[in-house]
Write an enzyme that holds these catalytic residues in place. Structure first.
Site, PDB file in Angstrom:
ATOM      1  N   TYR A  28       0.869  -1.176   0.000  1.00 46.06           N
ATOM      2  CA  TYR A  28       0.000   0.000   0.000  1.00 46.06           C
ATOM      3  C   TYR A  28       0.902   1.221   0.000  1.00 46.06           C
ATOM      4  CZ  TYR A  28      -4.088   2.819   1.517  1.00 46.06           C
ATOM      5  OH  TYR A  28      -5.110   3.737   1.619  1.00 46.06           O
ATOM      6  N   LYS A  34      -1.036  -1.039  -4.238  1.00 44.61           N
ATOM      7  CA  LYS A  34      -2.115  -0.050  -4.240  1.00 44.61           C
ATOM      8  C   LYS A  34      -1.445   1.312  -4.196  1.00 44.61           C
ATOM      9  CE  LYS A  34      -6.293   1.326  -1.689  1.00 44.61           C
ATOM     10  NZ  LYS A  34      -5.998   2.713  -1.286  1.00 44.61           N
TER      11      LYS A  34
END
Length: 291
Positions: free
Chosen positions: A136, A164
């Site tokens: 992330y 992400k």
């Protein structure tokens, strides 16, 4: 396997009861609402879901309620990140037991950990389960930013399959996609979805997908079909709504819009502020345009 991770993934909001407890029924309603729209999966327990404001037990409850509601119909990614490695591992093992398809984690925050510490945190979590890991990349939230070189270092561990990318640096998104391992890369800013796709993103994970996923699915489908102008026009339309959310508080507005649409989401946890009367009216107006 990678195809199951492509497409439009709502970053699931966490509804609360009037008593401030995680609301399993509303979670089931929200999941069903989005499955019916044709989403490809869900990202559960991230920042949109107020995951870092939940206890470990509440996060497990959220994972369980979302998995039960999904019932194997779409791909499920559990966000297990937290500042404590042992808690993250506990959550990762819970996600595995519940049948999630992958885990993800924000980098550890507050203490300005160096690269080796962050890498150790991620590897400890990834190696604790048999699930693939999605990094992330959200430097605005935790001060740690991935570069292509760092990502290549992470991806030497075969557990890592994706990123992400919640960052306006779309050059970096393209650089991630140029890596030899060809990672899955998700666009993280809803208002830049079509731009992320143009730089190679395999899909998006976003908070406003919770209540208007069909519009992002349309952007995705139009882009993939080569209708760039159509995708851009759709993006401009959703950005008008996003601009209104930003005026009053994004997560609070998203919950209020969904409440107006018939899913009782409750309010955000403190220290988030309650929505103003003007915000509630704006949410009502947005919900009316989406019906």
């Amino acid at each position: 396997m990678n195809e199951k991770f492509h497409g439009v993934f709502p970053a699931l909001l966490t509804p609360f009861t009037e008593q401030g407890k995680v609301n399993d029924k509303a979670i089931a309603d929200l999941v069903a609402f989005n499955v019916a729209k044709g989403v490809d999966g869900f990202y559960v327990g991230g920042s949109t879901g107020e995951g870092l404001l939940l206890t470990v037990d509440e996060r497990k409850q959220l994972f369980a309620a979302a998995a039960k509601a999904n019932a194997g119909r779409t791909t499920m990614i559990a966000h297990v990140g937290t500042i404590c490695t042992e808690h993250a591992i506990e959550l990762a093992r819970c996600a595995q037991d519940l049948g999630y398809d992958a885990i993800s984690a924000v980098a550890p925050y507050y203490y300005s950990f160096g690269y080796d510490a962050v890498k150790g945190y991620y590897n400890d979590i990834a190696d604790s389960v048999d699930l693939p890991m999605i990094l992330y990349n959200f430097p605005a939230a935790n001060g740690f930013g991935l570069t292509k070189e760092r990502a290549e270092d992470f991806f030497r561990n075969p557990k890592f399959i994706g990123i992400k990318h919640t960052n306006a640096d779309l050059f970096m998104l393209q650089q991630f996609k140029s890596m030899a391992c060809d990672p899955i890369v998700y666009n993280g800013f809803d208002e830049m979805f079509v731009a992320g796709l143009s730089m190679g993103a395999d899909g998006g994970i976003g908070s406003t997908y919770n209540f208007m996923a069909e519009r992002f699915i349309d952007i995705y489908d139009k882009f993939r079909a080569g209708d760039i102008a159509g995708a851009q026009a759709r993006q401009i339309a959703v950005n008008e709504i996003i601009s209104e959310l930003i005026r009053y508080g994004v997560f609070a507005m998203e919950k209020q819009v969904l409440t107006e649409m018939g899913i009782d989401m409750g309010v955000c946890r403190k220290p988030f502020l309650p929505l103003s009367d003007e915000g509630k009216q704006a949410a009502k107006n947005i919900a009316r345009t989406l019906r």
